[in-house]
Design a protein around this motif. Structure first.
Motif, PDB file in Angstrom:
ATOM      1  N   SER A  86     -18.374 -11.168  20.419  1.00  0.00           N
ATOM      2  CA  SER A  86     -19.110  -9.998  20.903  1.00  0.00           C
ATOM      3  C   SER A  86     -18.237  -8.748  20.842  1.00  0.00           C
ATOM      4  N   LYS A  87     -18.887  -7.626  20.994  1.00  0.00           N
ATOM      5  CA  LYS A  87     -18.195  -6.332  21.019  1.00  0.00           C
ATOM      6  C   LYS A  87     -17.168  -6.293  22.160  1.00  0.00           C
ATOM      7  N   PHE A  88     -17.563  -6.801  23.298  1.00  0.00           N
ATOM      8  CA  PHE A  88     -16.658  -6.782  24.450  1.00  0.00           C
ATOM      9  C   PHE A  88     -15.441  -7.677  24.205  1.00  0.00           C
ATOM     10  N   GLN A  89     -15.662  -8.842  23.623  1.00  0.00           N
ATOM     11  CA  GLN A  89     -14.541  -9.723  23.280  1.00  0.00           C
ATOM     12  C   GLN A  89     -13.555  -8.995  22.375  1.00  0.00           C
ATOM     13  N   ARG A  90     -14.070  -8.283  21.381  1.00  0.00           N
ATOM     14  CA  ARG A  90     -13.211  -7.520  20.478  1.00  0.00           C
ATOM     15  C   ARG A  90     -12.317  -6.562  21.254  1.00  0.00           C
ATOM     16  N   ARG A  91     -12.908  -5.866  22.229  1.00  0.00           N
ATOM     17  CA  ARG A  91     -12.128  -4.900  23.001  1.00  0.00           C
ATOM     18  C   ARG A  91     -11.025  -5.598  23.786  1.00  0.00           C
ATOM     19  N   VAL A  92     -11.371  -6.740  24.370  1.00  0.00           N
ATOM     20  CA  VAL A  92     -10.375  -7.470  25.161  1.00  0.00           C
ATOM     21  C   VAL A  92      -9.257  -8.001  24.264  1.00  0.00           C
ATOM     22  N   TYR A  93      -9.610  -8.603  23.126  1.00  0.00           N
ATOM     23  CA  TYR A  93      -8.588  -9.216  22.266  1.00  0.00           C
ATOM     24  C   TYR A  93      -7.674  -8.164  21.660  1.00  0.00           C
ATOM     25  N   ARG A  94      -8.205  -6.950  21.465  1.00  0.00           N
ATOM     26  CA  ARG A  94      -7.358  -5.875  20.948  1.00  0.00           C
ATOM     27  C   ARG A  94      -6.231  -5.587  21.948  1.00  0.00           C
ATOM     28  N   VAL A  95      -6.552  -5.687  23.217  1.00  0.00           N
ATOM     29  CA  VAL A  95      -5.513  -5.498  24.244  1.00  0.00           C
ATOM     30  C   VAL A  95      -4.527  -6.663  24.221  1.00  0.00           C
ATOM     31  N   LEU A  96      -5.046  -7.882  24.146  1.00  0.00           N
ATOM     32  CA  LEU A  96      -4.161  -9.054  24.169  1.00  0.00           C
ATOM     33  C   LEU A  96      -3.131  -8.990  23.041  1.00  0.00           C
ATOM     34  N   GLU A  97      -3.577  -8.526  21.883  1.00  0.00           N
ATOM     35  CA  GLU A  97      -2.673  -8.471  20.730  1.00  0.00           C
ATOM     36  C   GLU A  97      -1.523  -7.510  20.948  1.00  0.00           C
ATOM     37  N   GLY A 123     -13.764 -14.091  31.577  1.00  0.00           N
ATOM     38  CA  GLY A 123     -14.718 -14.768  30.707  1.00  0.00           C
ATOM     39  C   GLY A 123     -14.396 -14.583  29.242  1.00  0.00           C
ATOM     40  N   ALA A 124     -14.040 -13.367  28.873  1.00  0.00           N
ATOM     41  CA  ALA A 124     -13.714 -13.091  27.471  1.00  0.00           C
ATOM     42  C   ALA A 124     -12.433 -13.802  27.064  1.00  0.00           C
ATOM     43  N   VAL A 125     -11.430 -13.747  27.925  1.00  0.00           N
ATOM     44  CA  VAL A 125     -10.155 -14.403  27.614  1.00  0.00           C
ATOM     45  C   VAL A 125     -10.365 -15.916  27.493  1.00  0.00           C
ATOM     46  N   ALA A 126     -11.199 -16.450  28.361  1.00  0.00           N
ATOM     47  CA  ALA A 126     -11.458 -17.897  28.338  1.00  0.00           C
ATOM     48  C   ALA A 126     -12.111 -18.328  27.038  1.00  0.00           C
ATOM     49  N   SER A 127     -12.855 -17.451  26.421  1.00  0.00           N
ATOM     50  CA  SER A 127     -13.538 -17.838  25.184  1.00  0.00           C
ATOM     51  C   SER A 127     -12.821 -17.310  23.954  1.00  0.00           C
ATOM     52  N   ASN A 128     -11.527 -17.102  24.071  1.00  0.00           N
ATOM     53  CA  ASN A 128     -10.712 -16.698  22.927  1.00  0.00           C
ATOM     54  C   ASN A 128     -10.757 -17.759  21.830  1.00  0.00           C
ATOM     55  N   PRO A 129     -11.294 -17.425  20.657  1.00  0.00           N
ATOM     56  CA  PRO A 129     -11.403 -18.421  19.592  1.00  0.00           C
ATOM     57  C   PRO A 129     -10.070 -18.740  18.919  1.00  0.00           C
ATOM     58  N   TRP A 130      -9.067 -17.919  19.138  1.00  0.00           N
ATOM     59  CA  TRP A 130      -7.799 -18.070  18.406  1.00  0.00           C
ATOM     60  C   TRP A 130      -6.608 -18.233  19.328  1.00  0.00           C
ATOM     61  N   PRO A 131      -6.578 -19.271  20.152  1.00  0.00           N
ATOM     62  CA  PRO A 131      -5.420 -19.463  21.032  1.00  0.00           C
ATOM     63  C   PRO A 131      -4.140 -19.522  20.201  1.00  0.00           C
ATOM     64  N   LEU A 132      -3.065 -19.027  20.752  1.00  0.00           N
ATOM     65  CA  LEU A 132      -1.745 -18.865  20.140  1.00  0.00           C
ATOM     66  C   LEU A 132      -1.714 -17.646  19.213  1.00  0.00           C
ATOM     67  N   PHE A 133      -2.663 -17.536  18.275  1.00  0.00           N
ATOM     68  CA  PHE A 133      -2.677 -16.367  17.395  1.00  0.00           C
ATOM     69  C   PHE A 133      -2.990 -15.109  18.200  1.00  0.00           C
ATOM     70  N   VAL A 134      -3.980 -15.195  19.071  1.00  0.00           N
ATOM     71  CA  VAL A 134      -4.243 -14.133  20.047  1.00  0.00           C
ATOM     72  C   VAL A 134      -3.720 -14.648  21.385  1.00  0.00           C
ATOM     73  N   PRO A 135      -2.632 -14.037  21.900  1.00  0.00           N
ATOM     74  CA  PRO A 135      -1.833 -14.653  22.962  1.00  0.00           C
ATOM     75  C   PRO A 135      -2.466 -14.564  24.351  1.00  0.00           C
ATOM     76  N   CYS A 136      -3.531 -15.341  24.558  1.00  0.00           N
ATOM     77  CA  CYS A 136      -4.226 -15.284  25.847  1.00  0.00           C
ATOM     78  C   CYS A 136      -3.396 -15.920  26.958  1.00  0.00           C
ATOM     79  N   GLN A 137      -2.344 -16.663  26.592  1.00  0.00           N
ATOM     80  CA  GLN A 137      -1.479 -17.240  27.630  1.00  0.00           C
ATOM     81  C   GLN A 137      -0.726 -16.146  28.387  1.00  0.00           C
ATOM     82  N   ARG A 138      -0.703 -14.932  27.820  1.00  0.00           N
ATOM     83  CA  ARG A 138       0.036 -13.841  28.477  1.00  0.00           C
ATOM     84  C   ARG A 138      -0.804 -13.114  29.514  1.00  0.00           C
ATOM     85  N   VAL A 139      -1.997 -13.608  29.803  1.00  0.00           N
ATOM     86  CA  VAL A 139      -2.817 -13.022  30.861  1.00  0.00           C
ATOM     87  C   VAL A 139      -2.771 -13.935  32.074  1.00  0.00           C
TER      88      VAL A 139
END
Length: 192
Positions: A86-97, A123-139
């Motif tokens: 989703s658009k919102f996921q994109r915004r969140v993952y841009r921050v994670l990167e 919710g968005a971080v939990a549904s990160n399709p690319w764990p490790l590549f998009v570093p959601c562990q840093r949240v």
DNA sequence: TCGAATATATAAC
DNA sequence: GTTATATATTCGA
């Protein structure tokens, strides 16, 4: 019809899996204790939009995952297939990167930065399709405890352990289960 | 500790 | 379509 490829690799006592599309863009990644879990998770993810089964194969991307798992950076850039998010996921993952390696941020700080709410970010971080590549562990949690981490979709205690180990290998200072406040990163910081 | 508040996604009408 | 339900949260009492 488009072809998708599923590749897995056993390393560090973990199975790493990558789902790629016909142009070698990464659709999703996953890792965990059993190959069955990883394969099931990724094929299910693909089934959400496409009724096809992926072909099995090899791909260098799983090795990049191992590098990230070890706390290193990747050796060459990866292109993500963002068609399914989703658009919102994109915004969140841009921050994670943008979170630097060895540092962390919180659900609350990200939500403030985006004008959203902590739970929505979770919710968005939990549904990160690319764990490790998009570093959601840093949240992590607002009180700088480790917080949750899903492995192939399932939330349990081992996920949190995995998350803590990932952060530890990245150089994040942790005493007990508390992260050192000095490595807290605020999304409003300039990253350029 | 516990409950309300908050934004988003998904399931259920 | 619209409404209910569920979240990898956070904050205050």
């Amino acid at each position: 019809m488009e072809e998708f490829k599923l590749s897995t690799e056993l390393s560090r006592n973990n199975w790493f899996g990558c789902l790629t599309d016909g142009r070698d863009k990464l659709v999703a990644s996953a890792f965990g204790a059993s190959s069955k879990m990883v394969r099931a998770y990724l094929t299910d993810y693909l089934r959400k939009t496409s009724a096809v089964e992926p072909t099995l194969g090899k791909d260098h991307l799983t090795h990049e995952m191992v590098r990230l798992f070890d706390g290193h950076s990747i050796s060459r850039p990866v292109t993500l297939n963002t068609d399914m998010i989703s658009k919102f996921q994109r915004r969140v993952y841009r921050v994670l990167e943008q979170i630097p390696r060895g540092r962390v941020t919180t659900y609350g700080l990200i939500s403030k930065h985006l004008g959203s709410a902590p739970r929505a970010v979770g919710g968005a971080v939990a549904s990160n399709p690319w764990p490790l590549f998009v570093p959601c562990q840093r949240v992590v949690n607002g009180d700088l405890t480790i917080g949750n981490y899903g492995l192939c979709g399932s939330l349990d205690r081992t996920g949190t352990i995995t998350k803590q180990n990932l952060l530890d290998r990245e150089g994040v200072p942790i005493r007990g289960s508390q992260i050192d406040q000095r490595v807290l990163w605020n999304p409003t910081e300039k990253t350029d």
